[in-house]
Design an enzyme around this catalytic site. Structure first.
Site, PDB file in Angstrom:
ATOM      1  N   LEU A   1       0.849  -1.192   0.000  1.00  0.00           N
ATOM      2  CA  LEU A   1       0.000   0.000   0.000  1.00  0.00           C
ATOM      3  C   LEU A   1       0.888   1.247   0.000  1.00  0.00           C
ATOM      4  O   LEU A   1       1.618   1.510   0.950  1.00  0.00           O
ATOM      5  CB  LEU A   1      -0.918  -0.010   1.226  1.00  0.00           C
TER       6      LEU A   1
ATOM      7  N   ALA B   1      -0.345   4.495  -1.477  1.00  0.00           N
ATOM      8  CA  ALA B   1      -1.196   5.503  -2.110  1.00  0.00           C
ATOM      9  C   ALA B   1      -1.305   6.794  -1.300  1.00  0.00           C
ATOM     10  O   ALA B   1      -1.746   7.814  -1.822  1.00  0.00           O
ATOM     11  CB  ALA B   1      -2.598   4.929  -2.324  1.00  0.00           C
TER      12      ALA B   1
ATOM     13  N   ARG C   1       1.583  13.984   7.772  1.00  0.00           N
ATOM     14  CA  ARG C   1       2.414  14.244   8.954  1.00  0.00           C
ATOM     15  C   ARG C   1       3.890  14.429   8.611  1.00  0.00           C
ATOM     16  O   ARG C   1       4.666  14.890   9.439  1.00  0.00           O
ATOM     17  CB  ARG C   1       2.242  13.103   9.965  1.00  0.00           C
TER      18      ARG C   1
ATOM     19  N   THR D   1      -7.571   2.027   3.608  1.00  0.00           N
ATOM     20  CA  THR D   1      -6.829   0.793   3.323  1.00  0.00           C
ATOM     21  C   THR D   1      -7.709  -0.274   2.677  1.00  0.00           C
ATOM     22  O   THR D   1      -7.239  -1.074   1.874  1.00  0.00           O
ATOM     23  CB  THR D   1      -6.211   0.241   4.606  1.00  0.00           C
TER      24      THR D   1
ATOM     25  N   GLY E   1      -4.963   1.137  18.750  1.00  0.00           N
ATOM     26  CA  GLY E   1      -6.065   0.200  18.916  1.00  0.00           C
ATOM     27  C   GLY E   1      -5.555  -1.089  19.538  1.00  0.00           C
ATOM     28  O   GLY E   1      -4.461  -1.557  19.214  1.00  0.00           O
TER      29      GLY E   1
ATOM     30  N   ASN F   1       6.125   7.941   9.786  1.00  0.00           N
ATOM     31  CA  ASN F   1       5.036   8.910   9.683  1.00  0.00           C
ATOM     32  C   ASN F   1       5.485  10.357   9.863  1.00  0.00           C
ATOM     33  O   ASN F   1       4.680  11.274   9.741  1.00  0.00           O
ATOM     34  CB  ASN F   1       3.950   8.599  10.713  1.00  0.00           C
TER      35      ASN F   1
ATOM     36  N   ARG G   1      33.360  13.793  -6.630  1.00  0.00           N
ATOM     37  CA  ARG G   1      31.994  14.024  -7.104  1.00  0.00           C
ATOM     38  C   ARG G   1      31.599  13.005  -8.172  1.00  0.00           C
ATOM     39  O   ARG G   1      32.435  12.246  -8.649  1.00  0.00           O
ATOM     40  CB  ARG G   1      31.881  15.463  -7.608  1.00  0.00           C
TER      41      ARG G   1
ATOM     42  N   ALA H   1      50.063  21.560  -5.570  1.00  0.00           N
ATOM     43  CA  ALA H   1      49.066  22.231  -4.727  1.00  0.00           C
ATOM     44  C   ALA H   1      48.522  23.475  -5.419  1.00  0.00           C
ATOM     45  O   ALA H   1      49.261  24.230  -6.043  1.00  0.00           O
ATOM     46  CB  ALA H   1      49.693  22.606  -3.390  1.00  0.00           C
TER      47      ALA H   1
ATOM     48  N   ASN I   1      37.222  24.598 -16.183  1.00  0.00           N
ATOM     49  CA  ASN I   1      36.451  23.797 -17.135  1.00  0.00           C
ATOM     50  C   ASN I   1      35.126  24.417 -17.544  1.00  0.00           C
ATOM     51  O   ASN I   1      34.418  23.852 -18.373  1.00  0.00           O
ATOM     52  CB  ASN I   1      36.191  22.406 -16.539  1.00  0.00           C
TER      53      ASN I   1
END
Length: 432
Positions: free
Chosen positions: A8, A10, A15, A82, A135, A221, A308, A353, A359
């Site tokens: 799931l 979707a 939050r 859900t 719950g 969340n 990089r 150095a 470039n």
């Protein structure tokens, strides 16, 4: 394995306080949904991802990593929740596992435990020391009887510490029977998958609880949850590579992404950041260096160096405060304080150095090509596009302008020094 897995993905994730879809927030360099799919793909070829919010972005992100996924768009306007997400799902197999896309820490071993139980429904539960806000799952004689939301629980039920972890295994016929019977006659006006539990219980179906680990089944969340999950995932990655032979000094300070790979004997010092699909082979990455999407082979980098993306180092020494970008260096020494961008540099070359490749002209990027055994003095500027042949010496302080330079020469651009007697005294108005 004969198992269909529905993920799931979707929801908006309000939050998270972000315009980005929740499942696209990254953990160790990959979207959190990637990890749920990865775990599912280790078990089955039938992975169904339910999408709605920013669905095009979700599809594009996951198709970078996986082929053959099935994406199903939830009609979230008319069938939210859900339960609504499961409408229109056509699994390939009889056993169907429902996962959440915001559970990046779940692993294959935990998923497989659902399959060992022959019940019509297997429901994941977590015992919590402090279940406040959750719950409660009422279990009697080893069977789930019902789920009671905290606001509806009496005092005895509030003392129950077992809560719903949100992952279920269903027989396909159970979903076929009860998903069409779901109602959105509730305060949120949503269709809840948990209502299938109550309907099935009323019809006498077997519903077995499965105790699971909170660390794997905890959903993301908030940005705080995201940071916690990334910390746990990174510890797994670091441990896995150390178990494979990589030496990590103060490993808790090392940032490591999912796509990074090591081969051979590697040492990673404290404070290092390794990103993207970097490959480190028989190399030593020294303290507080950053490697991004590059290949480092038989080389040492740092401390305090920055490699990089799209760079490749072979048999090369990169010292402190050196930045390399989109360049290939083979057998090169660049000891300190240099920038090498869009460059190809041959073996035996020494970068003094303060050397930089110029470039970028403000519109376009240009290449610098340096041959073998070139000695570049300190504070040299190489103005691209420029090509320097083998066996060239460049004097300190030289600006090498665009062009091609032949072998066995000295390049020198230096204004003759000028001496002005008495200037110091005159300038500062000091008596002799």
């Amino acid at each position: 394995m004969s198992l269909s897995i529905v993920i799931l993905a979707a929801g908006k994730g309000s939050r998270m306080k972000s315009p980005k879809a929740k499942v696209l927030h990254k953990i160790c360099g990959r979207e959190m949904l990637y990890y749920s799919i990865k775990a599912a793909r280790e078990i089955t070829d039938d992975v169904i991802v339910v999408i709605a919010h920013q669905k095009e972005a979700v599809i594009a992100s996951m198709e970078k990593y996986f082929d053959g996924l099935t994406f199903v768009t939830q009609d979230a306007d008319n069938f939210p929740g859900t339960g609504g997400a499961m409408m229109g799902i056509s699994p390939k197999y009889e056993d169907v596992l429902v996962l959440n896309g915001d559970m990046p820490l779940i692993q294959r071993s935990s998923i497989e435990k659902f399959l060992a139980n022959p019940a019509d429904i297997v429901m994941s539960v977590i015992p919590l020391d402090n279940p406040s806000g959750y719950g409660r799952v009422i279990i009697e004689d080893g069977q789930v009887q019902r789920i009671v939301e905290e606001k509806d629980a009496d005092e005895a039920e509030k003392k129950i510490q077992t809560v719903n972890a949100g992952v279920y295994a269903f027989k396909h016929h159970v979903l076929q029977t009860y998903i069409p019977k779901l109602s959105n006659a509730n305060a949120q006006g949503e269709y809840y998958l948990t209502d299938v539990i109550a309907l099935a219980r009323n019809d006498g179906l077997s519903i077995s609880p499965l105790n699971v680990e909170e660390v794997e089944f905890k959903g993301v969340n908030s940005k705080f949850d995201l940071a916690q999950s990334e910390s746990i995932m990174m510890e797994r990655l670091r441990k896995g590579w150390m178990d494979s032979g990589v030496i990590m000094q103060l490993p808790e300070t090392i940032y490591l992404e999912e796509g990074v790979r090591f081969e051979g004997e590697c040492i990673v010092e404290n404070g290092v950041r390794l990103c993207g699909n970097s490959l480190i082979v028989n190399s030593h990455i020294k303290a507080h260096s950053v490697i991004e999407e590059s290949i480092i082979r038989d080389s040492d980098v740092g401390p305090l160096a920055h490699i990089r993306p799209q760079s490749q180092l072979d048999g090369t020494h990169i010292g402190n405060f050196v930045e390399v970008k989109k360049s290939t260096l083979n057998g090169v020494k660049a000891g300190h304080l240099s920038y090498l961008g869009d460059a190809t540099i041959g073996s035996g070359t020494n970068i003094g150095a303060g050397t930089i490749t110029c470039n970028y002209d403000g519109v376009n990027k240009y290449q610098t090509i340096i041959g073998k055994n070139v000695f570049i003095g300190s504070d040299t500027q190489l103005v691209a596009p420029v090509e320097i042949s083998d066996n060239v010496m460049i004097a300190a302080g030289t600006t090498v302008t665009s062009g091609n330079y032949e072998s066995d020469i000295l390049l020198l651009s230096r204004t003759p020094i000028k001496k002005i007697p008495g200037f110091f005294t005159k300038f500062f108005k000091k008596d002799k």
